[in-house]
Enzyme design. Structure first.
Site, short mmCIF file in Angstrom:
data_model
loop_
_atom_site.label_atom_id
_atom_site.label_comp_id
_atom_site.label_asym_id
_atom_site.label_seq_id
_atom_site.Cartn_x
_atom_site.Cartn_y
_atom_site.Cartn_z
N CYS A 386 0.83 -1.21 0.00
CA CYS A 386 0.00 0.00 0.00
C CYS A 386 0.87 1.26 0.00
CB CYS A 386 -0.99 -0.04 1.16
SG CYS A 386 -2.43 0.98 0.85
N HIS A 517 -3.61 -4.87 0.31
CA HIS A 517 -3.01 -5.47 1.51
C HIS A 517 -3.09 -6.99 1.43
CE1 HIS A 517 -2.49 -1.77 3.89
NE2 HIS A 517 -3.57 -1.34 3.25
N GLU A 519 -1.50 -9.09 2.98
CA GLU A 519 -1.33 -9.71 4.31
C GLU A 519 -2.66 -10.13 4.93
OE1 GLU A 519 -0.70 -6.51 3.56
OE2 GLU A 519 -1.27 -5.13 5.17
N1 GLN Z 1 -1.82 6.62 3.13
C1 GLN Z 1 -1.97 5.94 1.89
C2 GLN Z 1 -3.33 6.17 1.27
O1 GLN Z 1 -4.24 6.56 1.93
C3 GLN Z 1 -1.71 4.46 2.04
C4 GLN Z 1 -2.70 3.78 2.90
C5 GLN Z 1 -2.23 2.47 3.41
O2 GLN Z 1 -1.04 2.17 3.41
N2 GLN Z 1 -3.13 1.65 3.89
O3 GLN Z 1 -3.51 5.98 0.09
#
Ligand code: GLN
Length: 544
Positions: A386, A517, A519
């Site tokens: 992400c 994600h 994970e």
């Molecule tokens: N802060 C970033 C976004 O909002 C990544 C979010 C995250 O890593 N879950 O796009």
């Protein structure tokens, strides 16, 4: 007929109610029954999405886009099944439903009362979760500990459901037995008090799970039994162990499932613990190591380190390592340290792989970007999750595409080169103060590019992964990034969004960033293909 098992905590929090609930569930599944788990969080927040991870731990995202407690992640890993929004409730969520129903004349002019209307709402949610999963057993974990003001209405729901269906409800107390070093003896008194407090809510525990540093011996089992009004066989010892995945086996040795079946008048349909036994054997016997650094910022809470913020990432790395029969050695690295002391970056050379997990805001970002650059230049396998993808794109744009001021609008709203920018509609939501539950959340499809590392790892063309973000790779920079050698190996087929980036094999052994994600979908008995592939590359790097 659905059976309900409530799990409540005594003495103190953080002793493993979630792991206990999950392990009981896994065990009942091994015995041939379908199981689902419900988590009740007593706070007012509607979901976990608005809480800082150092405050509450990881925000676990479900397939249907709910931002839930990390225990839901435990349930998914132990039950090997997707848990959806209906299985998660908070005080905020429950009250919101009751109030909305009242506003819609749903109570038909009656006076709406805290009791029974709030516990009734809790019960109907629990029943809905059971129905939705077509479960033989619904395990319900009530957050907090008995005696707290916050969870009293949930205990009330447990009491009321038992009153209604006496033959289909059990309660399990997960307690803690201290062994004060000054005495060197395990003390049962706090557990006795916890049971008294629970009795005061009208609930008698049917099983008492005793968490402690040591095994609870027969003498203490008898004592707890007598003082707490349960059979000694219903006092279960749960000492600290090497891996939580051993708990189903530990419970099976103490016949936990049989005790539950006996109370419900049921029998085991099968007894298939072989996969868990095999996994635990691997975990305990893995000798060869793989050293992975997790570079992030949600580690410190005062003087303590809180790895809970990244629990699914940690578990997924472990699953990937065990899939190769190796022992994962994880090191937390604070990205902020690289900002104040760039010389420290060199320490990354000792790792076989580097992970930059998800995150929010500007703190530690430049440190992360430097770490990613180090991984790229020194050909250390890199996995960005992400924010870890977004920062890899920023690093590539700056170092390889020559856009020195490339940035994300999240950190630099006015950057002239927003290689990572707001997703459509997100800016408006934030400006209108609509933060809760408004990110891009839940599972979306992603199409993988022929011949890519990602495609080979998944062994499929179309995959589905869970998301939680407001920003995305800016499509205006796509052409340049690709021209300079970045491979966009995963795309959302309907929204045309970049979901996976990677470097070609001749440039780097394993450099992958994902906007989702992965994970959240890794399970101990079904490790995630990208984590398996990442660890494989890390092992190759180690041998070299
Ligand atoms: N802060 C970033 C976004 O909002 C990544 C979010 C995250 O890593 N879950 O796009």
């Amino acid at each position: 007929m659905t059976r309900y098992i409530f799990v409540v905590g005594g003495v103190m929090s953080g002793v493993g109610k979630g792991a206990t609930t999950s392990a009981i569930g896994a065990l009942l599944r091994c015995k041939g029954y379908s199981v689902t788990s419900v988590k009740i969080d007593p706070y007012i927040n509607v979901d976990a999405g608005t809480m800082n991870p150092t405050e509450h731990g990881e925000v676990f995202v479900t397939v249907d886009g709910d931002e839930t407690d990390q225990d839901i992640g435990n349930y998914e890993r132990f039950l090997d099944t997707n848990i959806t929004s209906v299985n998660y409730m908070t005080t905020g969520r429950v009250y919101m439903s009751v109030i909305e129903r009242e506003r819609a004349m749903g109570y038909k002019g009656k006076c709406v009362q805290v009791v029974p209307d709030v516990p009734n709402e809790v019960i109907s949610r629990i029943e809905a979760a059971g129905k939705n999963a077509k479960a033989d057993f619904v395990l319900i974990e009530i957050g907090g500990t008995v005696g707290e003001y916050e969870n009293i209405l949930f205990l009330e729901a447990a009491r009321m459901l038992k009153l209604r269906q006496p033959k289909s409800v059990l309660s399990v107390l997960v307690s803690y037995l201290p062994v004060p070093s000054s005495i060197g003896e395990m003390k049962t008194k706090p557990t006795q008090h916890a049971v008294r407090t629970l009795n005061g809510t009208g609930i008698q525990p049917d099983l008492i799970v005793c968490r402690s540093v040591r095994v609870v011996d027969e003498v203490r089992k008898e004592k707890i039994g007598v003082y707490c009004n349960v059979a000694a066989e219903d006092v279960i010892s749960a000492p600290d162990i090497q891996t939580i995945y051993e708990i189903p086996l530990l419970f099976d040795e103490q016949k936990v499932a049989d005790r539950i079946f006996k109370k419900f008048g049921m029998h085991a349909r099968k007894n298939d613990l072989a996969p868990w036994k095999k996994l635990v054997h691997t975990i305990k016997n893995a000798k060869r190591e793989v050293k992975i650094a997790v570079v992030g910022k949600y580690f410190a809470t005062g003087g303590f380190v809180l790895a809970d913020s990244y629990i699914s990432v940690i578990e997924a790395i472990k699953h990937g390592a065990w899939a190769h029969g190796v022992k994962p050695i994880l090191t937390w690295v604070s990205s902020e340290e690289y900002e104040t002391n760039p010389g420290k970056l060199k320490e990354l050379a000792q790792f076989d792989g580097i992970v930059v997990p998800g995150g929010f805001g500007s703190r530690g970002i430049e440190g992360n970007i430097s770490a990613i650059k180090y991984a790229r230049m020194h050909k250390i396998p890199y996995f960005g999750l992400c924010y870890g993808l977004q920062m890899a794109v920023i690093e590539f744009a700056r170092s390889v595409c020559g856009i020195a001021d490339a940035h994300t609008q999240e950190v630099e709203p006015k950057t002239p080169n927003p290689v990572v920018h707001f997703m459509a509609g997100q800016k408006e939501k934030i400006s209108n103060g609509k933060f809760g539950g408004t990110m891009r959340l839940g599972a979306y499809e992603c199409e993988l590019k022929q011949g890519s590392l990602a495609r080979r790892a998944y062994g499929a063309k179309l995959i589905s992964e869970r998301h939680r973000h407001r920003y995305e790779v800016n499509n205006e920079y796509r052409e340049l990034l690709q021209k300079k050698g970045l491979v966009l190996s995963g795309m959302n087929p309907t929204l045309d969004l970049v979901e996976i980036i990677e470097l070609p094999r001749d440039k780097h052994p394993w450099f992958v960033g994902v906007q989702f994600h992965p994970e959240f979908q890794s399970r101990p008995l079904r490790p995630h293909p990208l984590f398996v592939s990442f660890i494989k590359a890390a092992l190759v790097a180690r041998r070299a």
